[in-house]
Design a protein around this motif. Sequence first.
Motif, PDB file in Angstrom:
ATOM      1  N   UNK A  49      49.449  21.246   4.879  1.00 55.75           N
ATOM      2  CA  UNK A  49      50.699  20.514   4.645  1.00 55.75           C
ATOM      3  C   UNK A  49      50.525  19.020   4.908  1.00 55.75           C
ATOM      4  N   UNK A  50      49.792  18.364   4.010  1.00 55.53           N
ATOM      5  CA  UNK A  50      49.674  16.903   4.003  1.00 55.53           C
ATOM      6  C   UNK A  50      50.720  16.407   3.017  1.00 55.53           C
ATOM      7  N   UNK A  51      51.746  15.711   3.512  1.00 55.16           N
ATOM      8  CA  UNK A  51      52.916  15.429   2.679  1.00 55.16           C
ATOM      9  C   UNK A  51      53.376  13.987   2.810  1.00 55.16           C
ATOM     10  N   UNK A  52      53.924  13.481   1.703  1.00 60.06           N
ATOM     11  CA  UNK A  52      54.537  12.147   1.688  1.00 60.06           C
ATOM     12  C   UNK A  52      55.912  12.262   1.049  1.00 60.06           C
ATOM     13  N   UNK A  53      56.967  11.907   1.805  1.00 64.26           N
ATOM     14  CA  UNK A  53      58.344  11.933   1.312  1.00 64.26           C
ATOM     15  C   UNK A  53      58.795  10.485   1.132  1.00 64.26           C
ATOM     16  N   UNK A  54      59.218  10.134  -0.086  1.00 63.34           N
ATOM     17  CA  UNK A  54      59.537   8.729  -0.356  1.00 63.34           C
ATOM     18  C   UNK A  54      60.678   8.597  -1.351  1.00 63.34           C
ATOM     19  N   UNK A  55      61.225   7.402  -1.390  1.00 64.25           N
ATOM     20  CA  UNK A  55      62.323   7.097  -2.305  1.00 64.25           C
ATOM     21  C   UNK A  55      61.738   6.406  -3.536  1.00 64.25           C
ATOM     22  N   UNK A  56      61.701   7.095  -4.687  1.00 66.54           N
ATOM     23  CA  UNK A  56      61.059   6.485  -5.866  1.00 66.54           C
ATOM     24  C   UNK A  56      61.770   5.219  -6.340  1.00 66.54           C
ATOM     25  N   UNK A  57      63.023   5.046  -5.952  1.00 70.17           N
ATOM     26  CA  UNK A  57      63.758   3.847  -6.374  1.00 70.17           C
ATOM     27  C   UNK A  57      63.399   2.626  -5.538  1.00 70.17           C
ATOM     28  N   UNK A  58      62.729   2.838  -4.410  1.00 72.93           N
ATOM     29  CA  UNK A  58      62.429   1.698  -3.514  1.00 72.93           C
ATOM     30  C   UNK A  58      60.956   1.576  -3.160  1.00 72.93           C
ATOM     31  N   UNK A  59      60.188   2.641  -3.329  1.00 79.14           N
ATOM     32  CA  UNK A  59      58.832   2.690  -2.762  1.00 79.14           C
ATOM     33  C   UNK A  59      57.990   1.460  -3.138  1.00 79.14           C
ATOM     34  N   UNK A  60      57.225   1.003  -2.178  1.00 76.08           N
ATOM     35  CA  UNK A  60      56.344  -0.139  -2.393  1.00 76.08           C
ATOM     36  C   UNK A  60      55.713  -0.547  -1.073  1.00 76.08           C
ATOM     37  N   UNK A  61      55.038  -1.692  -1.097  1.00 79.58           N
ATOM     38  CA  UNK A  61      54.459  -2.187   0.152  1.00 79.58           C
ATOM     39  C   UNK A  61      55.100  -3.522   0.491  1.00 79.58           C
ATOM     40  N   UNK A  62      55.313  -3.755   1.766  1.00 73.05           N
ATOM     41  CA  UNK A  62      55.923  -5.005   2.206  1.00 73.05           C
ATOM     42  C   UNK A  62      54.914  -6.144   2.182  1.00 73.05           C
ATOM     43  N   UNK A  63      55.373  -7.314   2.635  1.00 78.93           N
ATOM     44  CA  UNK A  63      54.492  -8.476   2.657  1.00 78.93           C
ATOM     45  C   UNK A  63      53.458  -8.324   3.770  1.00 78.93           C
ATOM     46  N   UNK A  64      52.303  -8.960   3.571  1.00 76.70           N
ATOM     47  CA  UNK A  64      51.275  -8.966   4.614  1.00 76.70           C
ATOM     48  C   UNK A  64      51.727  -9.867   5.749  1.00 76.70           C
ATOM     49  N   UNK A  65      51.382  -9.455   6.991  1.00 78.11           N
ATOM     50  CA  UNK A  65      51.602 -10.403   8.077  1.00 78.11           C
ATOM     51  C   UNK A  65      50.447 -10.344   9.060  1.00 78.11           C
ATOM     52  N   UNK A  66      50.243 -11.473   9.746  1.00 81.58           N
ATOM     53  CA  UNK A  66      49.102 -11.598  10.655  1.00 81.58           C
ATOM     54  C   UNK A  66      49.520 -11.165  12.053  1.00 81.58           C
ATOM     55  N   UNK A  67      48.769 -10.239  12.636  1.00 83.10           N
ATOM     56  CA  UNK A  67      49.038  -9.821  14.020  1.00 83.10           C
ATOM     57  C   UNK A  67      47.742  -9.982  14.810  1.00 83.10           C
ATOM     58  N   UNK A  68      47.849  -9.978  16.134  1.00 79.38           N
ATOM     59  CA  UNK A  68      46.676 -10.193  16.995  1.00 79.38           C
ATOM     60  C   UNK A  68      46.473  -8.976  17.890  1.00 79.38           C
ATOM     61  N   UNK A  69      46.319  -7.798  17.269  1.00 79.24           N
ATOM     62  CA  UNK A  69      46.263  -6.579  18.082  1.00 79.24           C
ATOM     63  C   UNK A  69      44.915  -5.875  18.041  1.00 79.24           C
ATOM     64  N   UNK A  70      43.879  -6.547  17.545  1.00 78.60           N
ATOM     65  CA  UNK A  70      42.548  -5.933  17.588  1.00 78.60           C
ATOM     66  C   UNK A  70      41.978  -6.097  18.998  1.00 78.60           C
ATOM     67  N   UNK A  71      40.929  -5.321  19.337  1.00 79.84           N
ATOM     68  CA  UNK A  71      40.301  -5.537  20.644  1.00 79.84           C
ATOM     69  C   UNK A  71      39.965  -7.017  20.825  1.00 79.84           C
ATOM     70  N   UNK A  72      40.036  -7.466  22.069  1.00 79.82           N
ATOM     71  CA  UNK A  72      39.808  -8.872  22.405  1.00 79.82           C
ATOM     72  C   UNK A  72      40.866  -9.777  21.766  1.00 79.82           C
ATOM     73  N   UNK A  73      42.019  -9.212  21.406  1.00 82.33           N
ATOM     74  CA  UNK A  73      43.134 -10.017  20.891  1.00 82.33           C
ATOM     75  C   UNK A  73      42.872 -10.658  19.543  1.00 82.33           C
TER      76      UNK A  73
END
Length: 541
Positions: free
Chosen positions: A483-507
């Motif tokens: 049961x590998x499943x993805x439930x989504x809204x076909x009227x909205x589905x997409x990817x948001x904008x990229x953003x930069x975060x500092x959460x890798x090891x060593x910041x």
Amino acid sequence: MHDLVIRNALLLDGLGSPPQRGDLSVLNGKISQVGKAEGPAKQTVDAAGLALMPGIIDNHTHYDAQITWDPTLSPSPALGVTTAVIGNCGFTIAPCRAADRERVMRNLTQVEGMSLAALRAGIRWDFESVPQYLDMLERHGAALNVAAFVGHSSVRTYVMGEAATQRVATDQEIFLMRSIVLDAMRAGAVGFSTSSSPAHNGDGGLPMPSRLADEKELRALVGSLRQAGRGVFMLTKGGQTPIRFLEELARDSTRPVVVAALLHSSTNPDSVFSDLREIEAANQRGHRLVGAVSCCPLAMEFTLESPYVLEGLEAWKPALPLKGDAFRKIISSVEFRNAIRSELSRPAHFRLFNGEWDKVQVIESQQSVAALAAASGKHPLDAMLDLALEEDLQTMFNALLLNSDEQAVGRMLRHPHALVSLSDAGAHLTFFNDAGFGLHLLGHWVRELGVLKLEEAAARLTSQPARLFGIRERGALRVGYHADLLLFDPARVGRGAQRRVHDLPAGQPRLTVEPVGVHGVWVNGKPPAEMPGRLLRDFAP
Ligand SMILES: [Zn+2]
């Protein structure tokens, strides 16, 4: 009693059948009913207005290092991915001797844009061989199902040490490499991966080890798949290895070959189509080749401190090993700049950057390098390098490199022998993040452009890679399947904008991306946060 029932969803079976409204139930991690769900459930989800499909199989990731410190494999699960194939292009971290760790990390830093500080602080080196690496993954668990390639560059470094980046292998070395690949296959690797692409340079600008392999070495290593009786051969060729030779490997090994990376270039627009034509002809002769294509425009954010965009150019080579003042000096030199201009003016079969200066932007001013050049009366290359030098190499640029012609990309996505691929999730983390490629296919290419039907896109993200990679009982909404499943809204589905975060090891920083229109993701019937993923080792022949 079912563990989970999802009611009234638009069911996309992953096999390309027309969507049908219905229910789906889950018991003990497997799909127990499809269509009409009878009986009580511990959890019920009302999915009216939503679509349910098998979870996305991301067949081109580079999570080999990240998975050792981040078993959540962020951000892929939130983006609908339930299975990740790691170790693409031959850039794995196993096998690796303790003495070679620094070399392997430095290579990954250069070739896959992974921060050296993050790799040094993050990688858990509890293994030496590929079987030990696989055992470690199995012991620690992960949010997603994982299938792992045995990677050529690591195998080569293991056998040849420093010479791996310097010369062709001897017969004895080929024999040793072949036995390592075969052992890895027997321990449950999904296949063998390599790269011959000139864009793939390691530490100090030296070619990645696999690029030094001759035909004899490739024939021997891919030939081990025949002996193993299963497995996929994947290669990133960057215009180097002829399809004709890859067809011979497919014929001799009797195994499928994934040909990467077919990215459309506006300056050489027929090149990928000629590759796809050759791939199609090979299939007509009964040899299984697929072209790995991307549904995302290839854009990269970069500074001149780490200019991956330019590093594949022959004329950039002298700058590759240099740092500090020596680097500043060479990129200031007229001779160096003229060599780059002259290379860019010549046609190339495959090249990441093709001198499209109107598609390179200075992020802060939102001005293109072409406009900057026009305003200052300079050549665009001079304008870009001079600005970077003035700003101590800290200027952030964004370059739209390949795959930006939507008509051409649409044709590629519909091609019968194309594999939707190339997210590169886990790599190039400061340059771009295409881990949401599946949501982008469903939103942009299905809903916004109508290039594929919803059920066709779902099939390309699920059953097609499952069949190719021999992933059993996944990639379709079928009773008895996991049961590998993805439930989504076909009227909205997409990817948001990229953003930069500092959460890798060593910041250390990376780009991440948020899902849009995703209502639920289950891996083996459970939310990814419960770490329900399995290491996949038992593949269909
Ligand atoms: Zn790759």
